[in-house]
Scaffold this active site. Sequence first.
Site, PDB file in Angstrom:
ATOM      1  N   ARG A   1      44.615  69.126  67.850  1.00  0.00           N
ATOM      2  CA  ARG A   1      45.400  68.318  66.901  1.00  0.00           C
ATOM      3  C   ARG A   1      44.411  67.530  66.026  1.00  0.00           C
ATOM      4  NH1 ARG A   1      50.390  65.092  69.212  1.00  0.00           N
ATOM      5  NH2 ARG A   1      51.137  65.444  67.091  1.00  0.00           N
TER       6      ARG A   1
ATOM      7  N   ARG B   1      50.606  63.929  74.833  1.00  0.00           N
ATOM      8  CA  ARG B   1      50.659  63.450  73.449  1.00  0.00           C
ATOM      9  C   ARG B   1      50.411  61.941  73.404  1.00  0.00           C
ATOM     10  NH1 ARG B   1      54.241  60.327  73.991  1.00  0.00           N
ATOM     11  NH2 ARG B   1      53.990  59.595  71.869  1.00  0.00           N
ATOM     12  N   GLY B   2      50.322  61.419  72.165  1.00  0.00           N
ATOM     13  CA  GLY B   2      49.988  60.006  72.005  1.00  0.00           C
ATOM     14  C   GLY B   2      48.473  59.899  71.899  1.00  0.00           C
ATOM     15  N   ALA B   3      47.998  59.156  70.900  1.00  0.00           N
ATOM     16  CA  ALA B   3      46.568  59.191  70.574  1.00  0.00           C
ATOM     17  C   ALA B   3      45.637  58.899  71.769  1.00  0.00           C
ATOM     18  CB  ALA B   3      46.308  58.230  69.413  1.00  0.00           C
TER      19      ALA B   3
ATOM     20  N   LYS C   1      53.019  58.102  63.523  1.00  0.00           N
ATOM     21  CA  LYS C   1      54.117  59.074  63.422  1.00  0.00           C
ATOM     22  C   LYS C   1      54.861  58.949  62.103  1.00  0.00           C
ATOM     23  CE  LYS C   1      55.034  61.620  65.748  1.00  0.00           C
ATOM     24  NZ  LYS C   1      54.404  62.957  65.516  1.00  0.00           N
TER      25      LYS C   1
ATOM     26  N   ASP D   1      47.531  56.359  65.241  1.00  0.00           N
ATOM     27  CA  ASP D   1      46.734  57.551  65.570  1.00  0.00           C
ATOM     28  C   ASP D   1      45.336  57.491  64.983  1.00  0.00           C
ATOM     29  OD1 ASP D   1      49.685  58.537  65.838  1.00  0.00           O
ATOM     30  OD2 ASP D   1      48.400  59.895  66.977  1.00  0.00           O
TER      31      ASP D   1
ATOM     32  N   GLN E   1      60.555  61.657  69.983  1.00  0.00           N
ATOM     33  CA  GLN E   1      59.795  60.886  70.980  1.00  0.00           C
ATOM     34  C   GLN E   1      60.491  59.565  71.314  1.00  0.00           C
ATOM     35  OE1 GLN E   1      58.504  62.522  68.415  1.00  0.00           O
ATOM     36  NE2 GLN E   1      56.429  63.236  68.792  1.00  0.00           N
TER      37      GLN E   1
HETATM   38  O1  MRU Z   1      52.939  63.407  67.770  1.00  0.00           O
HETATM   39  P1  MRU Z   1      52.745  62.358  68.823  1.00  0.00           P
HETATM   40  O2  MRU Z   1      53.910  62.197  69.728  1.00  0.00           O
HETATM   41  O3  MRU Z   1      51.446  62.541  69.569  1.00  0.00           O
HETATM   42  O4  MRU Z   1      52.605  61.011  67.973  1.00  0.00           O
HETATM   43  C1  MRU Z   1      52.330  59.819  68.664  1.00  0.00           C
HETATM   44  C2  MRU Z   1      52.313  58.624  67.783  1.00  0.00           C
HETATM   45  O5  MRU Z   1      52.443  58.694  66.585  1.00  0.00           O
HETATM   46  C3  MRU Z   1      52.033  57.313  68.475  1.00  0.00           C
HETATM   47  O6  MRU Z   1      52.674  56.257  67.809  1.00  0.00           O
HETATM   48  C4  MRU Z   1      50.518  57.054  68.476  1.00  0.00           C
HETATM   49  O7  MRU Z   1      49.821  58.162  68.945  1.00  0.00           O
HETATM   50  C5  MRU Z   1      50.156  55.869  69.272  1.00  0.00           C
HETATM   51  S1  MRU Z   1      50.350  56.142  71.005  1.00  0.00           S
HETATM   52  C6  MRU Z   1      49.796  54.766  71.813  1.00  0.00           C
END
Ligand code: MRU
Length: 347
Positions: A85, A44-46, A244, A233, A192
Amino acid sequence: MQVIEWREGTLLFLDQTRLPLEEVVIETDDEHVVADAIKRLALRGAPLIGIAAAYGFVLALNKVSDPSKIPAAIERASVLLASTRPTAVNLFRALDRMKAAAEASLARPLHEFKIQILNEALALHREDESMCMAIGEYGAQLLPNAAVVVTHCNAGRLATGGKGTALAVIARAWELHKLKHVYMDETRPLMQGARLTAWELQRLGIPATLMTDSTAAFLMQRGLVNAVVVGADRITRNGDTANKVGTYGLAVLAKHHGIPLIVAAPTSTLDFELVNGSEIPIEQRSGREVTHIGGIRIAPEGVDVYSPAFDVTPGELISAIVTEKGVLRYPFRDAIERLRPERLPAV
Ligand code: MRU
């Protein structure tokens, strides 16, 4: 073990759904396992989603033994990984890049074609690592001395191919003795902040306090915070930023209390197609993630649930967007336009 690693034809990654209680590594040569891991937030995480999709693409193409089947395999892999996603644009930008690399190598012998696309995925991963370093460097300069920072969700090592985005800023500020303390939102519903950011900051030895998402307002009212630092994201052409769910609330609070909101994100999070945030597709998650905690039901059976995974913060609430190419300030439109890949000088 790194968060994600390519090793001799297989992909290894930490299953983030198991953290912080267990450090479980999944090893796979199957793109379907990668797609499923992205869907269920094991990956996870962009930026990390983009890297994982690139490796998933390589795994899918590695299975091809008849060169005439490559175009169909490219299409299948792209559709599979793109359907995981919808919000983080890094995923789609990584897949576009992999597809372009694959199509440019179609005329090569099969083994060379496979080396070529693996090299592209490895390059994308390495680039993300250096982008994190640069973001940390630029972002740390923006923080005041003895900074007390609020962060939301997890934008650290677990979300990228390097040191993170928001957490790279925080870690660099700590190294420079500019950071006093971090407050982490737990980040309902999937925690998270509590599970991942708390784990990362503990390992970095950075003083940090966990709080429920609704505590930030009180903290700010008491004058105990002087910056909010978050990841992103997807950022549209005017600087509107999806991150998020809960980020927009923090942004409104920060504005009300005169506290800067800093968004830290690589340029791979910029979406040059979308004019503003109303066009960003927002992922809706299963109601079960809200009605249950750790597999235990906490809400009555049959209750209706609304669970967008992300919200959109208007650019006007953002003090600075920190990219690996430097710091952008509101109004963001021209600065973002200058970062369009086709407008950058070739390197
Ligand atoms: O649903 P997630 O855990 O993938 O959401 C992640 C976020 O919202 C992070 O803040 C975003 O992806 C930036 S990660 C460097």
